[in-house]
Motif scaffolding. Structure first.
Motif, PDB file in Angstrom:
ATOM      1  N   LYS A   1       0.858  -1.159  -0.110  1.00  0.00           N
ATOM      2  CA  LYS A   1       0.212   0.063  -0.022  1.00  0.00           C
ATOM      3  C   LYS A   1       0.951   1.168   0.087  1.00  0.00           C
ATOM      4  O   LYS A   1       0.655   2.280  -0.676  1.00  0.00           O
ATOM      5  N   ALA A   2       1.839   1.119   0.769  1.00  0.00           N
ATOM      6  CA  ALA A   2       2.620   2.410   0.820  1.00  0.00           C
ATOM      7  C   ALA A   2       3.542   2.597  -0.309  1.00  0.00           C
ATOM      8  O   ALA A   2       3.989   3.605  -0.624  1.00  0.00           O
ATOM      9  N   MET A   3       3.699   1.417  -1.331  1.00  0.00           N
ATOM     10  CA  MET A   3       4.457   1.772  -2.726  1.00  0.00           C
ATOM     11  C   MET A   3       3.714   2.442  -3.787  1.00  0.00           C
ATOM     12  O   MET A   3       4.146   2.805  -4.755  1.00  0.00           O
ATOM     13  N   ALA A   4       2.257   2.631  -3.522  1.00  0.00           N
ATOM     14  CA  ALA A   4       1.274   3.282  -4.292  1.00  0.00           C
ATOM     15  C   ALA A   4       1.921   4.448  -5.078  1.00  0.00           C
ATOM     16  O   ALA A   4       1.948   4.639  -6.303  1.00  0.00           O
ATOM     17  N   PRO A   5       2.273   5.402  -4.330  1.00  0.00           N
ATOM     18  CA  PRO A   5       2.965   6.763  -5.129  1.00  0.00           C
ATOM     19  C   PRO A   5       4.208   6.462  -6.015  1.00  0.00           C
ATOM     20  O   PRO A   5       4.587   7.108  -6.829  1.00  0.00           O
ATOM     21  N   LEU A   6       4.948   5.272  -5.893  1.00  0.00           N
ATOM     22  CA  LEU A   6       5.956   4.990  -6.473  1.00  0.00           C
ATOM     23  C   LEU A   6       5.754   4.434  -8.072  1.00  0.00           C
ATOM     24  O   LEU A   6       6.517   4.593  -8.992  1.00  0.00           O
ATOM     25  N   VAL A   7       4.438   4.017  -8.270  1.00  0.00           N
ATOM     26  CA  VAL A   7       3.995   3.372  -9.451  1.00  0.00           C
ATOM     27  C   VAL A   7       4.013   4.491 -10.464  1.00  0.00           C
ATOM     28  O   VAL A   7       4.443   4.261 -11.675  1.00  0.00           O
ATOM     29  N   SER A   8       3.765   5.861 -10.303  1.00  0.00           N
ATOM     30  CA  SER A   8       3.450   6.603 -11.248  1.00  0.00           C
ATOM     31  C   SER A   8       4.684   7.504 -11.215  1.00  0.00           C
ATOM     32  O   SER A   8       4.860   8.887 -11.680  1.00  0.00           O
ATOM     33  N   LEU A   9       5.703   7.128 -10.435  1.00  0.00           N
ATOM     34  CA  LEU A   9       6.942   8.229 -10.276  1.00  0.00           C
ATOM     35  C   LEU A   9       7.821   8.197 -11.546  1.00  0.00           C
ATOM     36  O   LEU A   9       8.032   7.384 -12.125  1.00  0.00           O
ATOM     37  N   LYS A  10       7.868   9.569 -12.040  1.00  0.00           N
ATOM     38  CA  LYS A  10       8.606   9.849 -13.137  1.00  0.00           C
ATOM     39  C   LYS A  10      10.207  10.147 -12.916  1.00  0.00           C
ATOM     40  O   LYS A  10      10.563  10.673 -12.065  1.00  0.00           O
ATOM     41  N   GLY A  11      11.068   9.534 -13.670  1.00  0.00           N
ATOM     42  CA  GLY A  11      12.587  10.188 -13.984  1.00  0.00           C
ATOM     43  C   GLY A  11      13.333   9.559 -12.753  1.00  0.00           C
ATOM     44  O   GLY A  11      14.322   9.814 -12.645  1.00  0.00           O
ATOM     45  N   SER A  12      12.912   8.345 -12.331  1.00  0.00           N
ATOM     46  CA  SER A  12      13.623   7.725 -11.138  1.00  0.00           C
ATOM     47  C   SER A  12      13.543   6.331 -11.224  1.00  0.00           C
ATOM     48  O   SER A  12      12.474   5.458 -11.827  1.00  0.00           O
ATOM     49  N   LEU A  13      14.702   5.406 -11.000  1.00  0.00           N
ATOM     50  CA  LEU A  13      14.599   4.054 -10.724  1.00  0.00           C
ATOM     51  C   LEU A  13      14.155   3.717  -9.613  1.00  0.00           C
ATOM     52  O   LEU A  13      14.293   4.293  -8.497  1.00  0.00           O
ATOM     53  N   VAL A  14      13.293   2.664  -9.364  1.00  0.00           N
ATOM     54  CA  VAL A  14      12.520   2.375  -8.067  1.00  0.00           C
ATOM     55  C   VAL A  14      13.099   0.794  -8.140  1.00  0.00           C
ATOM     56  O   VAL A  14      12.958   0.133  -8.888  1.00  0.00           O
ATOM     57  N   VAL A  15      13.874   0.694  -6.895  1.00  0.00           N
ATOM     58  CA  VAL A  15      14.522  -0.838  -6.733  1.00  0.00           C
ATOM     59  C   VAL A  15      13.826  -1.356  -5.526  1.00  0.00           C
ATOM     60  O   VAL A  15      13.746  -0.585  -4.434  1.00  0.00           O
TER      61      VAL A  15
END
Ligand code: ZN
Length: 402
Positions: free
Chosen positions: A323-337
């Protein structure tokens, strides 16, 4: 670097199939729509964090994920945690990680954690600043029943044994020098004298008397282990040229961040426990990307729940992570690991050397056909199976691509 990196380590995330979860791992059994989307948008694989069949302690495993082999990252947990709780260590200081514990008159261990005591500030204060044989002992509170002890003086060594027998009903042994040097002998002798003094002070302390009146176990002794000095480890900036930050609840991980030259960002409600405010941690991490190239976020509780053998609790906590990861799905310009430092299988109730899943979500990555974030699904990912120390160079390459 064209892209920034948000690097999330879910401690002990990986697991093995659990009967009570219908033969699924907690990660497979959990509903994780956001992690699944991130996996689908990026590349996935498995990591042998240190190496196949090497038992991974969290500190060495994290340092491997940050690109350091065990030979390059020789440092004990005592000094790492001392850094993590904000103590400043000189080159000659020796730091230990300690438990408040309960012993009887024969020095036999009744409870290694004094009933998982907390709120120990008055006891820590009573022990802080004691001098023995010209050596000053500084004490600071750690998480829960933990305490960090630092010896300051000339000619000290961390090469001494632990007085923690890691069992109850047996006598706590004296600390011994582990080599024939004057430094190790001096340190062992002074520490034994300090521990005897600490036992007297703690036994007589009103805080403990009150606990005994309430039928609670007194914290009347200290068990010390993982003693050592600070090591000079090249920073993230020196090795990868990144300005980095660390967001963590528990002291060990803050210490790893400081050791690697990361700026610590405190987040209210980040406790390192299942109640930790993960939304606040991820929100803060996204904000920190404005200032930093690399933001490390540590999430602890999946590991502790695995060590308790609590598969249902671990599954639920993974859903909280998702649930906490939700904002990362639409994050632009960054790698999410998103990855783990090791597996903590509920059936083993301890770490295992099984490989951990990893996802690297980045815009423009070729779909790797994986639609779920799980141990099994990630084994089919395009990243294949890599070693922990290979991850950082790979991320640097991905982040540099336009
Ligand atoms: Zn760990």
């Amino acid at each position: 670097m064209n892209k920034k990196i948000i690097f999330i380590v879910c401690d002990g995330l990986g697991d093995r199939p659990v009967n009570s979860l219908g033969g699924k791992t907690p990660l497979e059994a959990a509903k994780t729509p956001n992690l699944d989307l991130l996996a689908e948008k990026g590349i996935t694989g498995l990591i042998d964090v240190i190496d196949k069949s090497i038992y991974p302690d969290s500190d060495i495993a994290h340092l491997a994920l940050f690109g350091l082999t065990p030979e390059q990252s020789k440092i004990e947990r005592g000094p790492i945690e001392a850094l993590g709780i904000g103590m400043d260590l000189g080159k000659e200081d020796v730091a230990f990680r300690c438990n408040f514990a309960t012993v009887n008159e024969k020095m036999e261990i009744i409870d290694r954690r004094a009933g998982r005591i907390d709120g120990t500030e008055p006891l820590v204060k009573a022990l802080n600043g004691i001098e023995v044989q010209g050596i000053k002992f500084l004490a600071a509170k750690g998480t829960g029943h933990r305490l960090i002890l630092v010896m300051k003086g000339k000619g000290l060594s961390g090469n001494v044994s632990s007085n923690d027998p890691k069992a109850i009903g047996v006598k706590s042994p004296e600390v011994k020098a582990l080599d024939a040097s004057d430094e190790a002998n001096l340190s062992a002798g002074a520490l034994n004298e300090f521990l005897a003094k600490a036992r007297e002070i703690l036994s007589a302390h009103p805080f403990n008397k009150k606990r005994e009146m309430k039928g609670l176990l007194p914290a009347n002794y200290l068990l010390c282990r993982h003693g050592g000095k600070i090591a000079l480890i090249p920073s993230m900036k020196q090795r990868f040229g990144v300005n980095s930050a660390c967001i963590a609840g528990a002291g060990l991980y803050k210490g790893i961040g400081r050791l690697l030259g990361m700026r610590l960002i405190e987040v209210k409600g980040a406790t390192g426990l299942p109640d930790s405010d993960l939304n606040a941690k991820i929100f803060t991490a996204i904000k920190a990307l404005k200032e930093f190239d690399f933001v490390f976020v540590h999430i602890k509780a999946a590991d502790s729940l695995g060590e308790d053998g609590n598969a249902e609790g671990k599954k639920k906590f993974i859903e909280k992570i998702d649930k906490a990861m939700a904002p990362l799905v639409s994050l632009k310009g960054s790698l999410v690991v998103v990855t783990a430092d090791h597996c903590t299988p509920c059936e083993l109730k301890k770490h295992s050397s099984d490989p951990v899943p990893v996802l690297v979500s980045c815009e423009g990555a070729e779909a790797n056909g994986v639609k779920r974030f799980s141990e099994k699904d990630c084994s089919k990912g395009s990243l294949g199976r890599i070693r922990g120390i290979e991850l950082m160079p790979l991320l640097m390459r991905l982040a540099s691509k336009r």
